[in-house]
Motif scaffolding. Structure first.
Motif, PDB file in Angstrom:
ATOM      1  N   THR A 604     102.386  11.142  70.104  1.00  8.51           N
ATOM      2  CA  THR A 604     101.648  10.586  69.160  1.00  8.51           C
ATOM      3  C   THR A 604     101.331   8.939  69.373  1.00  8.51           C
ATOM      4  O   THR A 604     102.231   8.448  70.515  1.00  8.51           O
ATOM      5  N   HIS A 605     100.607   8.504  68.658  1.00  9.55           N
ATOM      6  CA  HIS A 605     100.284   7.036  69.151  1.00  9.55           C
ATOM      7  C   HIS A 605     101.430   6.196  68.890  1.00  9.55           C
ATOM      8  O   HIS A 605     101.908   5.409  69.719  1.00  9.55           O
ATOM      9  N   GLU A 606     101.958   6.280  68.107  1.00  8.62           N
ATOM     10  CA  GLU A 606     103.496   5.668  67.444  1.00  8.62           C
ATOM     11  C   GLU A 606     104.410   5.825  68.599  1.00  8.62           C
ATOM     12  O   GLU A 606     105.100   4.893  69.096  1.00  8.62           O
ATOM     13  N   GLU A 607     104.439   7.114  69.129  1.00  7.37           N
ATOM     14  CA  GLU A 607     105.534   7.468  70.010  1.00  7.37           C
ATOM     15  C   GLU A 607     105.491   6.793  71.373  1.00  7.37           C
ATOM     16  O   GLU A 607     106.271   6.230  72.092  1.00  7.37           O
ATOM     17  N   LEU A 608     104.279   6.848  71.644  1.00  6.03           N
ATOM     18  CA  LEU A 608     103.717   6.358  73.092  1.00  6.03           C
ATOM     19  C   LEU A 608     103.807   4.810  73.070  1.00  6.03           C
ATOM     20  O   LEU A 608     104.222   4.120  74.111  1.00  6.03           O
ATOM     21  N   LEU A 609     103.656   4.117  71.896  1.00  2.00           N
ATOM     22  CA  LEU A 609     103.679   2.432  71.819  1.00  2.00           C
ATOM     23  C   LEU A 609     105.155   2.332  71.933  1.00  2.00           C
ATOM     24  O   LEU A 609     105.562   1.390  72.416  1.00  2.00           O
ATOM     25  N   GLU A 610     106.073   3.087  71.354  1.00  4.47           N
ATOM     26  CA  GLU A 610     107.503   2.840  71.517  1.00  4.47           C
ATOM     27  C   GLU A 610     107.895   2.978  72.807  1.00  4.47           C
ATOM     28  O   GLU A 610     109.046   2.164  72.969  1.00  4.47           O
ATOM     29  N   TYR A 619      96.574   0.505  76.098  1.00  8.41           N
ATOM     30  CA  TYR A 619      96.361  -0.075  74.720  1.00  8.41           C
ATOM     31  C   TYR A 619      96.165  -1.286  74.422  1.00  8.41           C
ATOM     32  O   TYR A 619      95.197  -1.953  73.811  1.00  8.41           O
ATOM     33  N   ASN A 620      97.182  -1.954  74.949  1.00  4.77           N
ATOM     34  CA  ASN A 620      97.418  -3.276  74.572  1.00  4.77           C
ATOM     35  C   ASN A 620      96.280  -4.398  75.523  1.00  4.77           C
ATOM     36  O   ASN A 620      95.748  -5.004  75.057  1.00  4.77           O
ATOM     37  N   SER A 621      96.183  -3.876  76.842  1.00  5.08           N
ATOM     38  CA  SER A 621      95.195  -4.385  77.443  1.00  5.08           C
ATOM     39  C   SER A 621      93.726  -4.375  76.797  1.00  5.08           C
ATOM     40  O   SER A 621      92.831  -5.326  76.767  1.00  5.08           O
ATOM     41  N   GLN A 622      93.451  -3.264  76.279  1.00  2.22           N
ATOM     42  CA  GLN A 622      92.110  -2.936  75.736  1.00  2.22           C
ATOM     43  C   GLN A 622      91.965  -3.751  74.380  1.00  2.22           C
ATOM     44  O   GLN A 622      90.980  -4.510  73.973  1.00  2.22           O
TER      45      GLN A 622
END
Length: 631
Positions: A604-610, A619-622
């Motif tokens: 999920t979005h949260e899992e991948l950010l973690e 995601y952060n670069s965009q």
């Protein structure tokens, strides 16, 4: 259509007809460069095989052509008898022979006979044309069906590796070229050959000596024509090249009209046009002038032949070797003799071009088709939308794998986002799922059934697609929405439009649902187009959705509308979303992060950010880029 496509369509068939006085390329078909086949004999043999079912009709064409030509050939000889009779009567009157008179009864009978012969010749010529038209159209009808069927069976990679213009040129221009040749040139060729043989026989029956004079002028004509044709061919090549450049320039300037205005390049565009136009003018008039010399030169050589015939004929008449009416008939035959020879030369060019066209059509028919359908095909009657990739491997080229050992498990109703940089393999994944391309190894399952065990038509009916590039056709808005499901009712079409937030804007249009979209659908906005494609997908009611994010080229308000429509569309369905803006996929049940053809991260979005891996960087670069742009 793109400039490349149109130019391709124009230039792919340089052998396409340009009618001249002889019916071929330039005057007598001698000037224009002719596209040649790589395997003339093999292609000709294959093309002839398409005519085999019509053997009887072709034999009928040959017989009617022979009868029609024979009747027209014998006519000058009979007319010569009338001239001789008239001349003899006049000479007897001049010499005051007792009881001398012109036998008008005999001349009248010959005139009636000639009228009858010409009528019979015309009837058989009509029959010949009628039968041949039927044969030509039936043959080309079958060929077109074969080409259409083949195009439907070709894999997507065939279309990905060629321009639209090239494929259209083969399927339309080349088939039309074959059609015209079968209908016109083939009958002309038969008639010309029969005429040449018949005329030679008739001339020999009158005077072998004068026949020899006529035949001796042919090499002279041939040498002169060959030299002129060689010269004019260079100019015709230049003309074709300039014409292609001019078409490309005009289309480019037309499609980019606003950009040219904005950057003030009108004068530069005009100068460019004038430069290309001048080249076209120079090569064009030279080509037409040089090739136009063929006819006068042939007439000059033929006239020398007629002078020699008249002189020799006059001497023979004075010696009572032949009659004066025979000279008249012979001159007519001499004129008839040169015409079919010129026609045959013209048709030879046309046939070369046609065989080249046939070869290009046969190349399509010989292309490798899609993998054959399963014999005992599986059918999913109540699709749930479970999708599984098991050890899938794939590469567009041999020994160059793009995807290696891909494993994905998607549960029914899940929303799956596919993200990754350009060229990561996102679209490839969708192509494999829809069986636009066949996997090299492994298995793709839908509800536990191998996609290769299903018919492609059934497999694709399980999917609905909304792409970033909208596709709408030239018809009413109603028809475009109804394209999603055959036999949809009016209420279902309107309900689908409401669900897609499209009903309101449709009703504000002057003709509502009857509004006709133009060829590019440019009479409605980009956002409105996208809403119509979503309405079409809603109407189709598929089990699985594929969404190539459709909001990247619209304003914020329209984006919200489209997002709402897409949320409605995805409710309760398995959905694959190819994401360009990562901010739109936070709610996805599963995110597949792809790079170099492999799924390198999933969650999920949260899992991948973690995890703080590839997805987090992406995601952060965009996000940082968007913040900078906003600032």
């Amino acid at each position: 259509m793109s400039k490349d496509s149109k130019n391709q369509g124009h230039e792919q068939n340089p052998g396409a007809r340009k009618a001249g006085p002889g019916g071929g390329f330039g005057p007598m078909g001698m000037g224009m460069p002719v596209q040649k086949a790589k395997d003339f004999k093999g292609t000709l043999k294959r093309l002839v095989s398409y005519l085999k079912p019509y053997k009887l009709q072709l034999i009928s064409v040959l017989i009617t052509a022979i009868i029609s030509t024979v009747f027209s050939i014998v006519s000058p000889k009979i007319m010569g008898n009338a001239t001789t009779k008239l001349f003899e009567g006049l000479m007897m009157k001049i010499n005051r022979v007792p009881g001398a008179k012109i036998d008008f009864d005999y001349i009248g009978q010959i005139i009636i006979l000639l009228i009858g012969l010409y009528i019979i010749s015309a009837i058989f010529a009509y029959l010949q044309g009628y039968i041949m038209a039927g044969v030509a159209q039936k043959t080309v009808y079958n060929l077109r069906k074969e080409v259409e069927g083949k195009i439907n069976r070709l894999p997507l990679k065939y279309f990905d590796s060629r321009t639209h213009g090239e494929i259209l040129s083969r399927a339309v221009n080349d088939v039309d070229n074959i059609s015209t040749t079968l209908q016109q040139s083939l009958t002309q060729l038969i008639t010309s050959v029969v005429t040449i043989i018949g005329v030679i026989i008739m001339m020999l029956s009158i005077s072998p000596l004068m026949t020899l004079i006529v035949i001796l002028t042919l090499p002279l004509s041939g040498v002169a024509i060959a030299k002129i044709a060689k010269k004019s061919q260079q100019f015709f090549k230049g003309q074709q090249k300039s014409l292609g450049q001019l078409n490309g320039h005009v289309e480019e300037m037309y499609t980019g009209h606003k950009v040219i205005k904005v950057f003030g390049h009108e004068q530069k565009s005009i100068e460019q046009f004038e430069e290309i136009n001048e080249k076209l003018y120079q090569s064009g008039w030279k080509a037409q002038f040089v090739s136009g010399m063929i006819m006068p030169l042939m007439s000059f050589i033929n006239n020398i032949g007629y002078v020699l015939i008249s002189v020799v004929g006059g001497i023979l008449v004075t010696k009572n070797a032949i009659k004066i009416g025979d000279i008249q008939a012979f001159i007519q035959y001499a004129r008839q003799f040169s015409q079919p020879i010129a026609q045959t030369a013209s048709i030879a060019n046309v046939i070369q071009s046609t065989i080249a066209s046939a070869e290009r059509v046969f190349e399509i028919l010989d292309e490798t088709e899609e993998v054959p359908e399963a014999v005992a095909a599986e059918v999913i009657t109540e699709p749930k939308g479970e999708v599984t990739f098991e050890h899938v491997a794939f590469g567009y080229k041999e020994n160059e794998p793009l995807i290696d050992d891909m494993n994905i498990a998607v549960k029914p109703g899940q929303r799956v986002a596919i993200v990754g940089p350009t060229g990561a393999g996102k679209t490839t994944l969708i192509n494999l799922l829809m069986r636009f391309y066949e996997i090299d190894s492994g298995t793709i399952l839908i509800d536990g059934v191998d996609t290769r065990e299903m018919k492609r038509e059934h497999l694709r009916s399980l999917f609905g697609m909304v792409l970033q590039d909208t596709w709408l056709f030239n018809s009413t808005i109603r028809d475009n929405i109804a394209y999603g499901r055959e036999g949809a009712t009016e209420d279902e079409i309107v309900a689908a439009a409401r669900a897609a937030n499209a009903d309101h804007f449709i009703r504000t249009l002057p003709d509502g649902y009857e509004t006709i979209l133009n060829e590019e659908a440019s009479n409605i906005s980009q956002g409105q187009k996208q809403l119509l494609t979503i309405a079409r997908a809603i109407l189709a009611n598929p089990a699985i959705l594929i969404l190539d994010e459709a909001t990247s080229s619209v304003d914020t308000r329209t984006e919200v509308q489209i997002q709402k429509a897409m949320d409605h569309l995805m409710k309760g369905r398995t959905s694959f979303v190819i994401a360009h803006r990562l901010s739109t996929i936070r709610d996805a049940d599963l995110i597949l992060v792809m790079n170099h053809g492999s799924v390198i991260e999933k969650g999920t979005h949260e899992e991948l950010l973690e995890k703080d891996g590839f997805y987090a960087d992406l995601y952060n670069s965009q996000f940082t880029s968007n913040q900078r742009n906003a600032g």
